[in-house]
Structure formats: C-alpha cells, structure tokens
Write a protein that holds these residues in place. Structure first.
Motif, PDB file in Angstrom:
ATOM      1  N   ASP A   1       1.077   9.674  -5.436  1.00  0.00           N
ATOM      2  CA  ASP A   1       1.187  11.068  -5.010  1.00  0.00           C
ATOM      3  C   ASP A   1       2.281  11.822  -5.761  1.00  0.00           C
ATOM      4  OD1 ASP A   1       0.044  13.073  -3.175  1.00  0.00           O
ATOM      5  OD2 ASP A   1       2.135  13.212  -2.484  1.00  0.00           O
ATOM      6  N   LYS A   2       3.216  11.110  -6.368  1.00  0.00           N
ATOM      7  CA  LYS A   2       4.236  11.792  -7.182  1.00  0.00           C
ATOM      8  C   LYS A   2       3.588  12.523  -8.353  1.00  0.00           C
ATOM      9  CE  LYS A   2       7.777  10.190  -4.826  1.00  0.00           C
ATOM     10  NZ  LYS A   2       7.171   9.422  -3.772  1.00  0.00           N
TER      11      LYS A   2
ATOM     12  N   VAL B   1       0.818  -1.214   0.000  1.00  0.00           N
ATOM     13  CA  VAL B   1       0.000   0.000   0.000  1.00  0.00           C
ATOM     14  C   VAL B   1       0.854   1.267   0.000  1.00  0.00           C
ATOM     15  CG1 VAL B   1      -1.717   1.309   1.312  1.00  0.00           C
ATOM     16  CG2 VAL B   1      -1.961  -1.170   1.068  1.00  0.00           C
ATOM     17  N   ALA B   2       1.855   1.345   0.866  1.00  0.00           N
ATOM     18  CA  ALA B   2       2.639   2.582   0.984  1.00  0.00           C
ATOM     19  C   ALA B   2       3.338   2.959  -0.328  1.00  0.00           C
ATOM     20  CB  ALA B   2       3.630   2.475   2.138  1.00  0.00           C
ATOM     21  N   PRO B   3       4.086   2.051  -0.972  1.00  0.00           N
ATOM     22  CA  PRO B   3       4.721   2.458  -2.229  1.00  0.00           C
ATOM     23  C   PRO B   3       3.714   2.863  -3.313  1.00  0.00           C
ATOM     24  CG  PRO B   3       5.758   0.461  -1.425  1.00  0.00           C
ATOM     25  CD  PRO B   3       4.530   0.710  -0.574  1.00  0.00           C
ATOM     26  N   VAL B   4       2.585   2.170  -3.377  1.00  0.00           N
ATOM     27  CA  VAL B   4       1.577   2.525  -4.382  1.00  0.00           C
ATOM     28  C   VAL B   4       1.016   3.919  -4.098  1.00  0.00           C
ATOM     29  CG1 VAL B   4      -0.714   1.948  -5.301  1.00  0.00           C
ATOM     30  CG2 VAL B   4       1.004   0.146  -4.997  1.00  0.00           C
TER      31      VAL B   4
ATOM     32  N   ILE C   1       7.897   3.710 -10.740  1.00  0.00           N
ATOM     33  CA  ILE C   1       8.719   2.651 -10.134  1.00  0.00           C
ATOM     34  C   ILE C   1       8.152   2.245  -8.784  1.00  0.00           C
ATOM     35  CG2 ILE C   1      10.988   2.140  -9.151  1.00  0.00           C
ATOM     36  CD1 ILE C   1      12.128   3.931 -11.457  1.00  0.00           C
ATOM     37  N   GLU C   2       7.730   3.221  -7.978  1.00  0.00           N
ATOM     38  CA  GLU C   2       7.177   2.895  -6.666  1.00  0.00           C
ATOM     39  C   GLU C   2       5.875   2.101  -6.786  1.00  0.00           C
ATOM     40  OE1 GLU C   2       9.092   6.511  -4.037  1.00  0.00           O
ATOM     41  OE2 GLU C   2       7.069   6.777  -4.827  1.00  0.00           O
ATOM     42  N   ILE C   3       5.034   2.469  -7.714  1.00  0.00           N
ATOM     43  CA  ILE C   3       3.786   1.724  -7.922  1.00  0.00           C
ATOM     44  C   ILE C   3       4.094   0.280  -8.329  1.00  0.00           C
ATOM     45  CG2 ILE C   3       1.733   1.525  -9.394  1.00  0.00           C
ATOM     46  CD1 ILE C   3       1.793   4.684  -9.475  1.00  0.00           C
TER      47      ILE C   3
END
Length: 138
Positions: free
Chosen positions: A41-42, A33-36, A76-78
């Motif tokens: 938010d980016k 959840v956090a990375p997505v 990348i985070e997603i």
C-alpha cells in the motif's frame, strides 16, 4: 511444530502442544500478511496517505521526497513479512525492530499516539512470535 506442553511458572495447568502450534501459526500468518499488505500500500496509498505519518526530521536526514522514502519503507516491509514467513525466528525480530522505529517516528511527529500504542501491541506480538519460533527452532 514439535514442542512439549508449556507450563506456566507456579501453575499446574499446561498448554497443549496443539494450542501452542495454533498460536504460532496465527502470529506467523498475521506478521507475514500485514507487513506485505501495508508495504504494497505504500505504492498505492489506497488505505491512507502514508507520508502524513512521516516525521519531518526523516526527509531532512534522508534527502528524498516523503513519497520516495515511503517506497523504500514499503520494500522493507514486504521483505520483513516474507522473512517472517520463511524464517520466523529472525523475521519476528526484524518486524519488532521495525515497529519500534515506527513508534519512535510517531513520537517525534508528536501525533498519532493511538497508532503508536497499537504498534506497541504489535511489537509485543512480534516478540511473542519470536519466543514461539525459538522454542520450535524455526
């Protein structure tokens, strides 16, 4: 998650398999959840102006505007979060490496040491998830 009770070296108590499974699920959920959410938010900058966390050397190495770089970071985070969801053993290492990169960026920036310390704690959590995922062969 099939696992036998874990025993700490030198201790007689064991961790119940249900406790291990719960720890795995908590860590997998957070590192999905956090990375997505941070990745999404980016694109909106609702939580913060993410470009303020970008070391000036990054746009000089990658000749793009800071916000464009942050769009790439968001993608990348997603993808890393989704990888944790479906392949936690691999995804947890990707997230740990990504967090290491963020820490290095913040140290180069020379500020936000509190965020770097928090991200170090998250890195350790991602490695703990990797150990649990490896034990469960996930």
């Amino acid at each position: 998650m099939k696992t036998s009770a874990l025993k700490e070296p030198g201790r007689t108590e064991t961790l119940a398999p249900e406790t291990v499974r719960q720890a795995f699920l908590l860590l997998r959920t957070v590192f999905t959840v956090a990375p997505v959410l941070f990745g999404l938010d980016k694109f909106t900058n609702m939580l913060t102006d993410w470009t303020s966390y970008l070391a000036p050397v990054v746009p000089s190495v990658i000749p793009l505007p800071g916000q464009t770089i942050m769009y790439g970071v968001g993608v990348i985070e997603i993808l890393a979060g989704l990888l944790v969801a479906f392949r936690p053993r691999i995804g947890s290492l990707v997230v740990a490496a990504w967090l290491f990169g963020i820490i290095v960026n913040l140290m180069i920036l020379g500020s936000f040491y509190d965020v770097a310390l928090r991200d170090f704690g998250l890195l350790v959590g991602a490695l703990a998830l990797n150990r649990l995922a490896t034990a469960a062969k996930r």
